[in-house]
Design an enzyme around this catalytic site. Structure first.
Site, mmCIF file in Angstrom:
data_model
loop_
_atom_site.group_PDB
_atom_site.id
_atom_site.type_symbol
_atom_site.label_atom_id
_atom_site.label_comp_id
_atom_site.label_asym_id
_atom_site.label_seq_id
_atom_site.Cartn_x
_atom_site.Cartn_y
_atom_site.Cartn_z
ATOM 1 N N GLU A 20 0.818 -1.217 0.000
ATOM 2 C CA GLU A 20 0.000 0.000 0.000
ATOM 3 C C GLU A 20 0.851 1.267 0.000
ATOM 4 O O GLU A 20 0.576 2.209 0.718
ATOM 5 C CB GLU A 20 -0.947 0.005 1.219
ATOM 6 C CG GLU A 20 -1.892 -1.182 1.230
ATOM 7 C CD GLU A 20 -2.890 -1.138 2.386
ATOM 8 O OE1 GLU A 20 -4.061 -1.443 2.149
ATOM 9 O OE2 GLU A 20 -2.493 -0.803 3.522
ATOM 10 N N ASP A 38 -8.177 -8.944 3.874
ATOM 11 C CA ASP A 38 -7.876 -7.856 4.812
ATOM 12 C C ASP A 38 -8.929 -7.748 5.909
ATOM 13 O O ASP A 38 -9.737 -6.827 5.888
ATOM 14 C CB ASP A 38 -7.776 -6.530 4.052
ATOM 15 C CG ASP A 38 -7.319 -5.392 4.962
ATOM 16 O OD1 ASP A 38 -6.839 -5.675 6.070
ATOM 17 O OD2 ASP A 38 -7.451 -4.231 4.550
ATOM 18 N N GLU A 69 -12.487 -2.379 11.978
ATOM 19 C CA GLU A 69 -12.442 -1.667 10.704
ATOM 20 C C GLU A 69 -13.585 -2.070 9.778
ATOM 21 O O GLU A 69 -14.233 -1.215 9.187
ATOM 22 C CB GLU A 69 -11.087 -1.930 10.032
ATOM 23 C CG GLU A 69 -10.963 -1.283 8.671
ATOM 24 C CD GLU A 69 -9.594 -1.498 8.043
ATOM 25 O OE1 GLU A 69 -8.746 -2.164 8.661
ATOM 26 O OE2 GLU A 69 -9.386 -0.996 6.919
#
Lengths: 721, 721
Positions: B312, B386, B414
């Site tokens: 990322e 993820d 998240e």
């Protein structure tokens, strides 16, 4: 005998439990701890005086007053006081309005109640039909709540309540906190964590903190809160956010707190789709009216707008060739029919660099006196620069008799050590409030301008830039709570002395034990002067670090605006130091009324604390102490550090007097403060020495590092930007 | 009779005081409340069993163990237990090591102690010379502390302590929290306020929260904390920050918690002045060695580095044509002589868009097996994408037998409703830990890979991405505390059941009353499945809102990387939905060992919960329920919403069982969760319906709005970015 022993043991268990509780104190409860009254004699008297609690009426405000009295009395008296709707005991505490309570109505208080108005109250002991009453009476429910807090304060500070006859009403109408809180929960100039407002979880989730925030405010009479930063984001005016604002307003309403918003002047463009934000454009006016109506549909008692316009890059009416009154009046018209107000800030300066920034607000606003709508207040900072550790009062006070001027104090310690410094700011606020403008001759104090009595204004206001965040103790530094407290108390009654307010706060926050109260009060009373001395003695100002304003930065120069640098303000050179604001200089003194201008403009008569604010003074100029200016500067800087060390000693002596957690909290921060004080002293003296070329007096502590070292320091991620 | 009455009254006063306390509970105390034991019979037994506390030795760790026992016993037993250095009473609680305590040494535990290693402990009741001992014994001071917390847990959950013979040792060596905390106190994917670390006031100010954080961690056996975000800022490696890090390390050390830092791979350039960060460059290697030595000079027991590299956009060894082992080994060499470790994340993907992101970590890391230094752990997320609400276990587990693989779980929610959702995640963690990799035949569970038993690794680790912030209750949602608790408990012993952990946590956090414990435990146990159903049923994944990941966004497409969009993952079309990862598709299933690959790759055998993870399935495909896939999707989405409503009912029934503050907190958030669940259901079903062209079954609730409405929602300032 055995029985007594057993009961004693049980009591000891209770006490042990109780002391466990105080051990882990994190300051969350502020001055509303409601610990059991320590003085046993007083405790017995209070218990005898309150056998029963009667609160007649069940409005939201009376309900919270009732709850607060119940909870508080249970803690303070160490026993539950039964609530009742009619008198069944001998000694009764009654709270209510004549409208809500037959008991209150029949106690013959009508005439005295007239005098206390919409927010005031009476605390009165009386006897009727053989019963003893302690009465909290008011014309309105909120008055009852305020009176309840006053009554509780009497118990918390162990006052005599046997013969009460107190009438109290606020001297100022709008007593408002300004939160410089952004929608991402950062807080501009915030040093207490992040914003209390958890926008994301609003409106669905009402945090208990919102309620406790409202309770704390109501307890000191604060009746308004501006939720958002003056450097405003127009998004807060959109429907999604207005629902969130409404949820907060609903939570605060029972506590008498109105919600206000900051209005971004360019909002009609940014969220309204218009091409202009010209305040004289009918479309713009219509947009604001419609937007205001929408806000009132969500928040029926919305307080109004606070506006920072044409200042530090914010949009404003001048972008369209209009003046501040044009801008303020447009917004005022939009909220007038619903009873809203506009608080228009006078903290402005134009894009062009002025010869003296101190003169700008006066120059821009004085000519507009008399042109503002009736529901506009012009909000003026205490001084003409920007919340410096010490400033002489703002020359606008007294200069706009036709316009209600609202005081803006800063509670958050932007220039006063931020999150690590013990600063009790009441003496600073009082210095301004008690300053005499001479606008209508001697005795025309700033306080009288603000409370409306000088120019006969009914619309009055006072704002405090909040120091509250989501830190567990609300204000980061335990002692910063005292400034929140002080602001509310002085907003209600600016005649209170700093000592009295400190005395109350210490007793409610820590202990009534005078072995603690007396030295800690002294420490608080001296704390502001100590900071002024180690940061900006003798009228110096605006010599702090660039951008974050943390730590010393007298060497700051060559920025894109001269009036954002330090050298612009101290003007040190080989001859001397200070900003000449007399006739020979910027002549800012002329903005004051003649008696003041004459005093401030005379280097021999100006109060020494403002010396370098108004005068460029030679290094060898003799000051009151008989020392040269340079030596005096050195002694002041050093004395400030010494004062902090004295504060450390005072505090260290208190170990064991209060819970260990808060003791250690303050102790650690005083250690940090001592280091920061030395940093200021050494950096400033070494820097100014490059101009004065004179030695630091032999008997003073020498700087620990070189000037280059101090100039190289570059702290990162300083909070509050 | 009168005496009894009086004592009863006094007791009532105590109880009233006590209940006042529970009324205002804000969750700060976590599972360490130490309220008085509710069961009166148990209370009497405990009081009789503990007349005296003896902790011999005064190391920092033994001192905090002693303090914790004293404070906790005083609360739990409602009476102070006297501390002594020698036996003076009949029933004695002894805590210590053979080295620190003669008492412990002489209790004949030597052999049994050998088995519990460096961090384990024994809890043992025994009798000697007519005295009764309850012994907390360990080989090390930290073992004593862990044992003390275990013993206290027994009392907190009202267990029988009359005949203890417990030996406990952690199954995994490094049990570490990963804080994704930035130096400006924002927290990436943080939903609990802002970072605990008040960097600005460090090192001078040690907040009590740091101590309470350490206490909470130690109580569940967490022994390491990575202070900073994996998206790292090199500044934390500079001297100013290392002083602050050292202050935190000093505060945590008595509690057995080592501090780790994230190493920004380009730090040699950014703060070292080098031109390269090539891991094979001798200058770079020397820089990291010197930097590591500097860190150890501040923090002698520094734990080591956590690194996110070439992922990322983060810099890494691949920028210089090197591989992950080259990077990890360079850092490992820099800390090896001081006993440090490197945790190198396998969550990587290249700049180029892959055919299937799920395959990337395996493809990059498997070939490197055997090339890492002995002090490197490769840290692997539980699943290959993820932290989705549900993922099949990561195929790397079992695939790198020569390399210790560290598990990375995410505690912060998240993708699991963030700050407003009640999600007990133990069942999700256990699903991964108990998954069978078949690496060495049946029974080769992921847990055995992670705890080192499958491949005989001594170096083992498990990481949890922390959900802790500066909210008063630490984790934003009261129930999110359970995931912090669970992580520690499973890290210590992954064989614990989710039910048992929930049972402990509920009893310690709320009450032992089974009328509360049983229904709330059921609610927790079902909570994760409910979320999966209303967000991503049947193996769907990665269909959340853009960037902030809040709310549904199955329509996300056309971004600069396809594998950051939703359509890349669900691949809905008119034929069906799901990601074909079988041979006919990306063949990601082939990364699993054959028995697993065979099962996952067969649309008839794959567990239905992973159906759409591995297969593109026609809308009319019949699933286990006998329904078509489309109808099953609709029922799953709706069932998830119904489950939340059931949770609301369950919770509403608990009113009065616990303090009002936490009750209301959870109640409000469940209301928000129900709204969010509907939002997910309606948005996803309406969107997928544009492909399926099939009706939502008649008996299901209809969407409240149109798809356009849901697609137009654009929440601003979502926390945690």
């Amino acid at each position: 005998m055995q029985r007594k022993l057993f009961c004693l043991l049980l009591l000891l268990v209770c006490l042990a439990y109780h002391s466990e509780g105080t051990k882990a104190d994190d300051g969350y409860k502020l001055w509303q701890r409601y610990e059991q009254v320590q003085d046993q004699a007083k405790l017995q008297v209070y218990r005898q005086a309150i056998n029963e609690l009667i609160v007649q009426g069940n409005s939201p405000t009376l309900t919270v007053a009732h709850q607060e009295l119940q909870t508080a009395l249970s803690g303070l008296l160490g026993q539950t006081v039964p609530s009742s709707q009619q008198v069944t005991k001998q000694n009764v505490l009654v709270a209510g309005t004549p409208a809500s309570s037959a008991l209150v109505k029949n106690l013959g208080l009508t005439d005295r109640l007239k005098a206390v108005g919409n927010e005031g109250y009476l605390l009165q002991t009386s006897t009727k039909n053989g019963k003893n009453y302690t009465v909290i009476a008011a014309n309105t429910d909120i008055g009852v709540l305020y009176g309840s807090y006053h009554f509780l304060r009497l118990l918390q500070t162990q006052q005599d309540i046997s013969n009460l006859s107190i009438a109290s009403a606020p001297k100022i109408k709008h007593r408002v906190l300004n939160h410089w809180d952004n929608l991402d929960r950062t807080v501009e100039r915030g040093y207490s964590g992040f914003s209390l407002w958890d926008w994301h979880r609003l409106p669905g989730y009402i945090d208990q903190r919102y309620i406790d925030y409202a309770r704390a405010n109501a307890s000191v009479g604060i009746n308004g809160t501006v939720l958002t930063n003056v450097n405003a984001n127009a998004l807060v005016l959109t429907e999604d956010y207005l629902k969130k604002v409404a949820a907060l307003a609903d939570a605060f309403r029972p506590y008498g707190i109105k919600v206000y918003l900051t209005a971004r002047f360019s909002a009609p463009i940014e969220i309204g789709g218009l091409k202009t934000a010209d305040p004289l454009d009918p479309q713009v006016q219509a947009w604001w009216k419609k937007k205001s109506d929408e806000i009132y549909s969500f928040v029926p008692d919305f307080g109004g707008f606070l506006v920072k316009a044409n200042s530090e890059g914010q949009p404003g009416p001048q972008n369209y060739g209009r003046n501040h009154a044009d801008g303020a009046n447009m917004l005022a018209d939009a909220v007038a029919d619903k009873g809203g107000i506009v608080m228009w800030r006078a903290f402005v300066y134009s894009e062009d660099e002025p010869d003296d920034r101190a003169k700008q607000a006066y120059n821009e606003f004085k000519p507009l006196d008399g042109t503002f709508r009736d529901n506009v207040l012009v909000q003026v900072k205490n001084g003409a620069i920007d919340f410096q550790p010490r400033e002489p009062f703002h020359p606008l006070f007294g200069a706009m008799p036709k316009t209600p001027l609202m005081m803006e104090f800063q509670l958050t310690q932007e220039y006063l050590g931020q999150g690590t410094t013990l600063a009790y700011l009441s003496p600073m606020y009082k210095e301004t409030l008690e300053a005499d403008t001479y606008a209508k001759g001697k005795g025309s104090t700033v306080a009288k301008v603000v409370d409306g009595s000088l120019d006969n204004h009914k619309l009055t206001g006072i704002a405090g830039v909040a120091n509250i965040g989501n830190d567990r103790n609300w204000t980061g530094h335990q002692f910063a709570q005292s400034n929140w407290y002080t602001f509310g108390r002085l907003a209600w009654d600016h005649a209170l002395s700093s000592e009295q307010v400190a005395d109350e706060w210490i007793k409610m926050t820590f202990t009534n034990d005078n072995k603690f109260v007396a030295p800690v009060k002294d420490m608080m009373m001296n704390s502001h002067e100590a900071i002024v001395n180690y940061m900006t003695p003798l009228g110096l100002h605006h010599i702090m670090g660039w951008s974050h304003h943390y730590g010393p930065g007298p060497w700051i120069k060559d920025k894109h605006r001269a009036d954002w640098t330090s050298v612009y303000y101290h003007k040190a050179d080989e001859k001397g130091i200070g900003f000449d604001r007399t006739k020979s200089g910027s002549n800012a003194v002329a903005q004051y009324f003649p008696p003041v201008a004459k005093q401030f403009g005379n280097v021999k008569k100006v109060p020494e604390k403002y010396l370098l604010w108004f005068h460029h003074v030679p290094w060898d100029h003799k000051v009151n102490s008989g020392r040269t200016l340079w030596n005096e500067l050195a002694y002041r800087y050093s004395g400030g550090v010494d004062d902090v060390r004295q504060m450390q000693k005072t505090w260290d002596n208190q170990e064991g007097m209060i819970d260990q957690e808060r003791f250690q909290h303050v102790k650690q921060l005083l250690t940090v403060q001592e280091q920061e004080a030395k940093w200021w002293r050494d950096a400033c003296l070494l820097y100014f020495q490059t101009f004065s070329k004179r030695p630091i007096p032999q008997d003073l502590e020498k700087p620990a590092h070189t000037l280059e070292y101090y100039m190289s320091l570059d702290p990162k991620f300083v909070p509050g930007i």
